[in-house]
Design a protein around this motif. Sequence first.
Motif, short mmCIF file in Angstrom:
data_model
loop_
_atom_site.label_atom_id
_atom_site.label_comp_id
_atom_site.label_asym_id
_atom_site.label_seq_id
_atom_site.Cartn_x
_atom_site.Cartn_y
_atom_site.Cartn_z
N UNK A 1 41.66 32.73 35.58
CA UNK A 1 42.13 31.37 34.85
C UNK A 1 42.18 32.26 33.36
N UNK A 2 41.52 33.00 32.80
CA UNK A 2 41.57 33.81 31.61
C UNK A 2 42.94 34.05 31.37
N UNK A 3 43.56 34.77 32.26
CA UNK A 3 44.87 35.58 32.20
C UNK A 3 45.91 34.50 32.17
N UNK A 4 45.54 33.43 33.09
CA UNK A 4 46.40 32.23 32.88
C UNK A 4 46.57 31.36 31.72
N UNK B 1 41.85 43.26 31.96
CA UNK B 1 41.42 42.51 32.98
C UNK B 1 41.84 42.19 34.18
N UNK B 2 42.96 42.69 34.38
CA UNK B 2 43.72 42.69 35.66
C UNK B 2 42.94 43.79 36.61
N UNK B 3 42.62 44.68 35.93
CA UNK B 3 41.76 45.83 36.57
C UNK B 3 40.58 45.27 37.08
N UNK B 4 39.87 44.50 36.32
CA UNK B 4 38.58 44.04 36.70
C UNK B 4 38.76 42.73 37.79
N UNK B 5 39.86 42.00 37.57
CA UNK B 5 40.13 40.90 38.64
C UNK B 5 40.22 41.60 40.05
N UNK B 6 41.06 42.91 40.30
CA UNK B 6 41.07 43.50 41.37
C UNK B 6 39.92 43.96 41.88
N UNK B 7 38.99 44.73 40.91
CA UNK B 7 37.73 45.19 41.19
C UNK B 7 36.74 44.12 42.10
N UNK B 8 36.86 42.93 41.29
CA UNK B 8 35.82 41.91 41.51
C UNK B 8 36.53 41.44 43.06
N UNK B 9 37.78 41.09 43.11
CA UNK B 9 38.24 40.76 44.38
C UNK B 9 37.87 41.76 45.62
N UNK C 1 57.12 33.29 34.32
CA UNK C 1 56.38 33.21 32.91
C UNK C 1 54.97 32.58 33.28
N UNK C 2 53.80 33.05 32.93
CA UNK C 2 52.46 32.51 33.40
C UNK C 2 52.38 31.15 32.45
N UNK C 3 51.96 30.13 33.08
CA UNK C 3 51.66 28.87 32.38
C UNK C 3 50.29 28.96 31.53
N UNK C 4 50.16 28.23 30.51
CA UNK C 4 49.09 28.31 29.53
C UNK C 4 48.41 27.18 29.66
N UNK C 5 47.07 27.00 29.74
CA UNK C 5 46.27 25.83 29.79
C UNK C 5 46.43 25.04 28.47
#
Length: 768
Positions: free
Chosen positions: A63-66, A78-86, A1-5
């Motif tokens: 960072x947003x997704x985490x 946002x996952x799609x944009x993360x892959x695209x920018x990577x 599970x993702x950790x939230x800031x």
Amino acid sequence: MARFAEPSQVTRAPKLHLAMTGGILVLWTVWYLAWLAGGPGPAVLSYLAMPLGAAVSAHSIYALMRSVRLDRVARRFWRGLLIALSLVATGYALLAVEAFRQQPVLPDMPIVAAALVGSAFLIAMWAVGRVPVGIAGRNQRWKQWLDRGIAFFGCSTVLFHFALVPMVGAQANWSTQMLVLLGLSFVLAVGGITKVSYLGRGPIDRVAMRLVGSGGLVGAGIAVLSVMGGAASVIPAQAVVMPVAPLLVTLAVRRQWTSTGAWPRRANTWLPYLAIAAVDIPLLSLLFQRELGWNGDLVIIMAVLVNGLVAVRQLVAMRENQRLLREKRASEERLRHEVTHDGLTGLANRGLYRERLGAALDRGPATVLLVDLDDFKTVNDSLGHDIGDHLLIAVAEALRTAVGPDGLPVRLGGDEFAVLIEGDEVIGEAVAERILDALSGPVSAHHLLAHASIGIATANAGTPLDHVLRDADVAMYTAKQRGKANYVRYVGGMEQPVLAHAKLGGELRRALDADEFKVWYQPIMDLERGLIIGVESLVRWQHPTRGLVSPAEFIPAAEGTGLIVPLGRFVLRETCRQAMAWLAEFGPDALQKMGPNVSVRQLHDPDFLGDVRTALADSGLPPDRIVFELTESAVLRGPQVLQTLHRLHDMGVRLALDDFGTGESSLSLLRAFPASILKLDKSFVDGIELDEEGTPEANARQAVARAVIQMAGALGLDTVAEGIENQGQADRLRGLGYTLGQGFHLARPMPAEDLTRLLAAQREKVAA
């Protein structure tokens, strides 16, 4: 599970990424200006801006997704944009490596880098395309797709004609892969703009979507530079224009980080019209060219396509408008029908009835039939309101059939109906007879009998509407007084008894306020010993001018006006108070039964049980000394009445069934009704002393009296014989086993002070 800031991290992280992408744009812009002036660094440094900015913006999405709890749809976007920018960062990093390896500046983009960046654009388009716009319904989706298609092709035509085509012919001689990437960026930009224009409430912020879509317009800036600067445009494109895209993405992340994305704002429905106007601009520019070329042909094709979509959209809009107009007309008709008709039966209602009656009286004579169901309240109380509603529907249908074309059937409300007939008044009696015939047999699915009383009134043209309605109401009331299930035509003067009844109701209210009612008591005697063992409480009206008014005159008026409830409350409290005074004066064995009568209206009163408790508590009288006397018709009023009677029984109050033997269900009542005392009706006592003559009537009376005493003994109930008027009747009843009796021969009703003297004399007699 993702950790939230933590909250502090949530506020810091977007600012850091924003500062870095903004700093990259500012730093390379300053470098480019210095480079133009012969400043430091080789030209290939321009290729570092885009991969660095793309990497920072990709990390901001990470960072947003985490750090923020995103909806499933938002996380997918946002996952799609993360892959695209990577992929963009990787592709442009490969381009930078190639540029450093083959200095001077290399305008051609390696195939691998172009493939990575092209895949990134496709993934970004896929992410934007999958964002739901919140449109429900097939028709709405089709209309939106048409609007978005018009906007997409219209805007694409403008970008194609004024950006991509000039770039193909520019001096920079751009490579095929670069042109493809620019074309994809245009598609992403136009698609994002059209998408966000129709985005409603949702987990993705509208401004964030707009910023992401605007990032594709960077390609337009590159195209403008290529046309203006030729080969020299490569460095400013890499150093100044392209880093704008990562900055826009980081701004979008910042917006999503601090916003819910749930905008209630309406969609930009003006965008298709703007696109229609935009597609005409390339056409106008082509008018000044003598040779259209392949790009001109394509512009014309796109313009035809846009206009074709517009025509389809207008056709859809026209059909939608026609449908809305049909629905509006149907809704207006439905509302008009609902306003003028009864919702339960479908008959005309009171408003339409008055409107039609007024119009009929303006034209000529009119006849009104007022139809009121007899004893409908009994059906509601005993069988429930659902069955009562079914009965009303069946009566309405019978009324509609019986009236036919001769008049307008109406439901005025409750169990009251009416018929409006124009013209010949003779038809009124014929319609009334048809209505009574239609209701002579069982109606509704429950096969219930529904009798009605009908009042008929005819008025000439110009008669005030309320006058004819009043006359019909008086005639209907008279029909009920004459035995119900018949009709009566109004004649002059018929309203006098009704007015007298209404006036009597007003006087009853005044008499209650003026304490003109008194409680009298008729003794219940022990037939063996001749002693008073109880009393029945009876109300009397001492009128200031008329003297003592008979209960037979004012009790029906009290029942009809509802004043029987406060009148019965007064009798109950006075009986309890007086009984306690007698017990205190003559001892606990002086009186065993105090019997006030209770009406149906009292049993339906929600405060009745509370009134009984209050009267007993205020007086201190034990509950078992009170005996409520009820008729069989009162008991047969449904589950609510029986529930009230059982609660009285649970309180310790005793119940007496008055006039026993005269109803249709006397024996079956004893199974459900918690009676303690049976009072043999006077009709079975009259003439019982003449039984030795052997007449059939006398034998029948004796048989009933014997059956009642035997049944009461078997059930453990007390019995009281009512209406004893001579000693012979008392002797015969005593011979049949009756020990208690009541009647004028034994003692007449009397005021409390007279009964006090009788009790005092009885005490002296017993003591002697």
